[in-house]
Design a protein around this motif. Structure first.
Motif, PDB file in Angstrom:
ATOM      1  N   HIS A   2      35.586  40.178  46.079  1.00 13.74           N
ATOM      2  CA  HIS A   2      34.230  39.489  46.166  1.00 13.74           C
ATOM      3  C   HIS A   2      33.375  39.984  47.646  1.00 13.74           C
ATOM      4  N   CYS A   5      43.702  33.004  45.273  1.00 12.76           N
ATOM      5  CA  CYS A   5      43.970  34.302  44.690  1.00 12.76           C
ATOM      6  C   CYS A   5      43.222  35.443  45.717  1.00 12.76           C
ATOM      7  N   HIS A  13      39.029  40.048  37.779  1.00 14.51           N
ATOM      8  CA  HIS A  13      39.316  39.303  39.007  1.00 14.51           C
ATOM      9  C   HIS A  13      38.734  37.835  38.888  1.00 14.51           C
ATOM     10  N   ARG A  14      38.599  37.479  37.708  1.00 15.31           N
ATOM     11  CA  ARG A  14      38.094  35.908  37.509  1.00 15.31           C
ATOM     12  C   ARG A  14      38.906  34.921  38.290  1.00 15.31           C
ATOM     13  N   VAL A  15      38.496  33.647  38.661  1.00 11.88           N
ATOM     14  CA  VAL A  15      39.272  32.792  39.257  1.00 11.88           C
ATOM     15  C   VAL A  15      40.433  32.381  38.320  1.00 11.88           C
ATOM     16  N   THR A  16      41.680  32.162  38.807  1.00 11.47           N
ATOM     17  CA  THR A  16      42.740  32.162  38.002  1.00 11.47           C
ATOM     18  C   THR A  16      43.305  30.425  38.263  1.00 11.47           C
ATOM     19  N   GLN A  73      41.204  38.327  44.415  1.00 11.20           N
ATOM     20  CA  GLN A  73      39.624  37.907  43.913  1.00 11.20           C
ATOM     21  C   GLN A  73      38.897  37.810  45.087  1.00 11.20           C
ATOM     22  N   HIS A  74      39.371  37.203  46.335  1.00 19.23           N
ATOM     23  CA  HIS A  74      38.620  36.984  47.402  1.00 19.23           C
ATOM     24  C   HIS A  74      38.008  38.563  47.971  1.00 19.23           C
ATOM     25  N   PRO A 130      30.866  34.482  43.013  1.00 20.72           N
ATOM     26  CA  PRO A 130      30.785  35.924  42.649  1.00 20.72           C
ATOM     27  C   PRO A 130      29.775  36.121  41.737  1.00 20.72           C
TER      28      PRO A 130
END
Length: 113
Positions: free
Chosen positions: A60, A53, A45-48, A56-57, A7
């Motif tokens: 991206h 998630c 939408h950072r990685v949690t 997020q995908h 990302p």
């Protein structure tokens, strides 16, 4: 679009395209609403800690698709400006456009024996 990459790479690519678009206006790209929106969306939408998630995908994938669109438009405009018809061209100019060179006549143009 086989692989999305990271990302961060996609965000950098989008910001690079924003810079290209704002070169004509002369104003910094960081002052635009598009820059603020992109940074805000990627931060949200950072990685949690979740294993998957989906949001997020999806973001991206949409960002990578939009980056592909912006690059394609920029490259299309550049090609259009380079090869756009400028009226009637001479045979020498047309040959040079495709990388060919016409043979030289021994006495110059219009030489007769």
């Amino acid at each position: 679009m086989a692989a999305l990459g990271s990302p961060a790479r996609t965000l950098r690519g989008l910001l690079r395209e924003l810079r290209y678009m704002n070169e004509a206006t002369g104003r910094p790209y960081r002052d635009t609403a598009a820059y603020r929106y992109l940074v805000k969306a990627f931060r949200a939408h950072r990685v949690t800690s979740e294993k998957l998630c989906r949001a997020q995908h999806e973001l991206h994938f949409q960002a990578a698709t939009y980056l592909c669109l912006l690059r394609s438009i920029r490259e299309h405009v550049a090609l259009h400006q380079e090869f756009h018809g400028k009226g009637e061209r001479s045979v020498e100019e047309s040959a040079g456009l495709v990388g060919l060179k016409l043979p030289q006549q021994p006495g110059g143009k219009g030489w007769e024996p």
